[in-house]
Design a protein around this motif. Structure first.
Motif, PDB file in Angstrom:
ATOM      1  N   PRO B 160     -12.347 -16.361  21.607  1.00 51.63           N
ATOM      2  CA  PRO B 160     -13.608 -16.920  21.091  1.00 51.63           C
ATOM      3  C   PRO B 160     -14.448 -17.443  22.257  1.00 51.63           C
ATOM      4  O   PRO B 160     -13.902 -17.919  23.253  1.00 51.63           O
ATOM      5  N   SER B 164     -19.106 -20.739  20.212  1.00 51.81           N
ATOM      6  CA  SER B 164     -18.495 -20.735  18.872  1.00 51.81           C
ATOM      7  C   SER B 164     -17.424 -21.818  18.764  1.00 51.81           C
ATOM      8  O   SER B 164     -17.238 -22.425  17.706  1.00 51.81           O
ATOM      9  N   GLN B 165     -16.734 -22.087  19.878  1.00 52.55           N
ATOM     10  CA  GLN B 165     -15.719 -23.145  19.845  1.00 52.55           C
ATOM     11  C   GLN B 165     -16.368 -24.522  19.713  1.00 52.55           C
ATOM     12  O   GLN B 165     -15.890 -25.371  18.963  1.00 52.55           O
ATOM     13  N   HIS B 170     -14.693 -21.365  13.234  1.00 48.93           N
ATOM     14  CA  HIS B 170     -13.398 -20.723  13.022  1.00 48.93           C
ATOM     15  C   HIS B 170     -12.804 -21.259  11.734  1.00 48.93           C
ATOM     16  O   HIS B 170     -13.346 -22.197  11.128  1.00 48.93           O
ATOM     17  N   GLN B 183      -5.855 -16.548  10.760  1.00 48.29           N
ATOM     18  CA  GLN B 183      -6.640 -17.542  11.492  1.00 48.29           C
ATOM     19  C   GLN B 183      -7.742 -16.770  12.196  1.00 48.29           C
ATOM     20  O   GLN B 183      -7.449 -15.894  13.004  1.00 48.29           O
ATOM     21  N   TRP B 184      -8.974 -17.085  11.845  1.00 47.81           N
ATOM     22  CA  TRP B 184     -10.051 -16.287  12.437  1.00 47.81           C
ATOM     23  C   TRP B 184     -10.946 -17.157  13.331  1.00 47.81           C
ATOM     24  O   TRP B 184     -11.045 -18.369  13.141  1.00 47.81           O
ATOM     25  N   HIS B 185     -11.538 -16.508  14.280  1.00 43.27           N
ATOM     26  CA  HIS B 185     -12.583 -17.130  15.077  1.00 43.27           C
ATOM     27  C   HIS B 185     -13.563 -16.039  15.473  1.00 43.27           C
ATOM     28  O   HIS B 185     -13.317 -14.860  15.194  1.00 43.27           O
TER      29      HIS B 185
END
Lengths: 141, 309
Positions: B160, B164-165, B170, B183-185
């Motif tokens: 990622p 976005s972090q 996420h 678990q998506w990001h």
């Protein structure tokens, strides 16, 4: 939608969903109810339904000139007219995301480290909707 | 209902949409015939939109703009509200089940709703014929996208990105059909924000639901799982269309006589469409919708050029 295997969602997501559900439900009923008052003639109309077919094929500026229909927020002062009352449901639906966004602020600021990104996103989105609604840059007033 | 009968029925209903409008356009038609014809047409669109995997708002503007006598200004205003009402109605369930992610949707909605105001102003300022021609070209583009689009259930996101972090884009998604936990990001957030700026302009300018663009942008570009992208697209729409709808409302381009039958017809039709999901062959309905959109796109383009009025 299969809800059996859904992952537990965050507080903010659930709070937003709960308020949005109420907002959307009230908006839809307001839209349909006020339209019923308009169509049944219980409330008089600013532009009569019989006259609309000769006006709705015109561009909006010509329609406004010929019908004298209000722009901006002026419809609020004519809520006793059925067609103007029906706009209240439209306005409600276009505004009902605002309380959902604002409701996230206490959650965002109360956390130990604070979630400034979420708070900033919510405030910014509310401001964008408020600017659009104000008619300030759209020349609605 | 047998699948073949259901497909045949929906084909007949969809084909009847221009006919309903044609019936209503007879000079002897009383004023109240219009909202009834519009309600029926939107009811049909609502039925086919769900199995075809396309938002009702995407069908509304091309079809109503092509086959009903309303000016495009009012059709676009109503189109935004049809898409908004559908998005608001679906939003709570999508959020509760994790199919929509607030964290993913909010940053994208912010840039798109800002640009949608500009798009709406531009759409109302440009000559109707120019908007009509651009709309025709856009519809044909959507048809091409529907033909060619690829989808990825769970795109690979090696790492990622920092943005976005920092925005916490996420989450965890459990697929109800397979029970698989993911678990998506996401990545390419800056590109995603730029794409959503353009999507907002299109949504505001044409009053057209933008799910057809939102889903590939979130899924293929940013790497969100397909179902999360589809669910979050509705949430993005609910915010983008709110901003643009205010512009149309302030400009006087919202006629309750067009909006209310459309919203109610589309929502009731979508309920039937959702129930028919198991018996209708999605691919067949999708092909049917592509043909109708192709016809509506060509007609809109030619209407704008003054060739076919």
């Amino acid at each position: 939608v299969n809800t059996r295997a859904a992952a537990p969602q965050s507080h903010e997501q659930l709070r937003y969903a709960r308020l949005l559900e109420w907002g959307a439900r009230v908006g839809l009923w307001l839209l349909v109810g006020s339209f019923a008052l308009y169509m049944t003639g219980i409330l008089p109309s600013h532009v009569s339904p019989q006259r609309l077919p000769e006006l709705w094929s015109l561009p909006v500026h010509s329609y406004l000139q010929l019908s004298g229909a209000p722009v901006g927020w002026n419809w609020l002062s004519q809520l006793t007219h059925g067609d103007m009352a029906a706009l209240s449901g439209v306005a409600w639906m276009a505004a009902c995301s605002v309380p959902c966004l604002l409701s996230l602020l206490p959650l965002a600021v109360s956390r130990q480290r604070g979630d400034t990104a979420l708070a900033a996103l919510c405030v910014a989105e509310v401001l964008v909707i408020a600017v659009a609604a104000s008619g300030w840059i759209t020349g609605g007033h | 209902v047998r699948p073949r009968q259901a497909i045949f029925g929906s084909a007949l209903l969809l084909a009847a949409t221009p006919a309903l409008a044609g019936m209503a356009s007879t000079p002897a038609m009383p004023w109240w015939g219009w909202p009834i014809a519009l309600f029926l047409a939107c009811f049909v669109m609502g039925i086919v939109a769900v199995p075809a995997g396309i938002g009702g708002g995407t069908l509304f503007v091309p079809i109503v703009g092509s086959f009903f006598p309303f000016h495009l200004d009012f059709v676009r205003g109503a189109g935004l509200l049809v898409a908004l009402a559908s998005a608001l109605a679906a939003g709570p369930v999508l959020l509760r089940t994790g199919l929509a992610s607030l964290r993913l949707a909010l940053p994208l909605a912010l840039v798109a709703s800002t640009s949608s105001i500009g798009g709406a102003l531009l759409g109302l300022a440009l000559p109707a014929r120019a908007v009509q021609m651009m709309l025709g070209a856009l519809i044909l583009g959507i048809v091409a996208l529907m033909f060619a689009s690829k989808r990825s259930e769970f795109p690979a996101v090696p790492k990622p990105d920092a943005l976005s972090q920092s925005l916490s884009m996420h989450g965890v998604f459990i697929d109800g059909a397979t029970g698989r936990t993911t678990q998506w990001h996401v990545h390419r957030t800056v590109s995603g924000l730029l794409v959503f700026t353009g999507i907002g302009v299109l949504a505001g300018m044409f009053g057209i639901g933008a799910g057809w663009a939102n889903v590939p942008a979130m899924n293929l570009l940013m790497g969100a799982p397909l179902k999360v992208a589809a669910g979050s697209s509705g949430l993005v729409l609910s915010l983008v269309d709110s901003s643009a709808a205010w512009v149309y409302l302030n400009k006087g381009a919202v006629l309750p006589m067009i909006v209310v039958p459309s919203v109610v017809g589309m929502m009731l039709g979508a309920r039937i469409g959702a129930r028919l999901l198991d018996v209708l062959r999605g691919a067949a309905v999708r092909r049917l919708v592509i043909v109708v959109l192709l016809f509506a796109g060509v007609r809109t383009l030619l209407k704008g050029a003054g060739v076919w009025l």
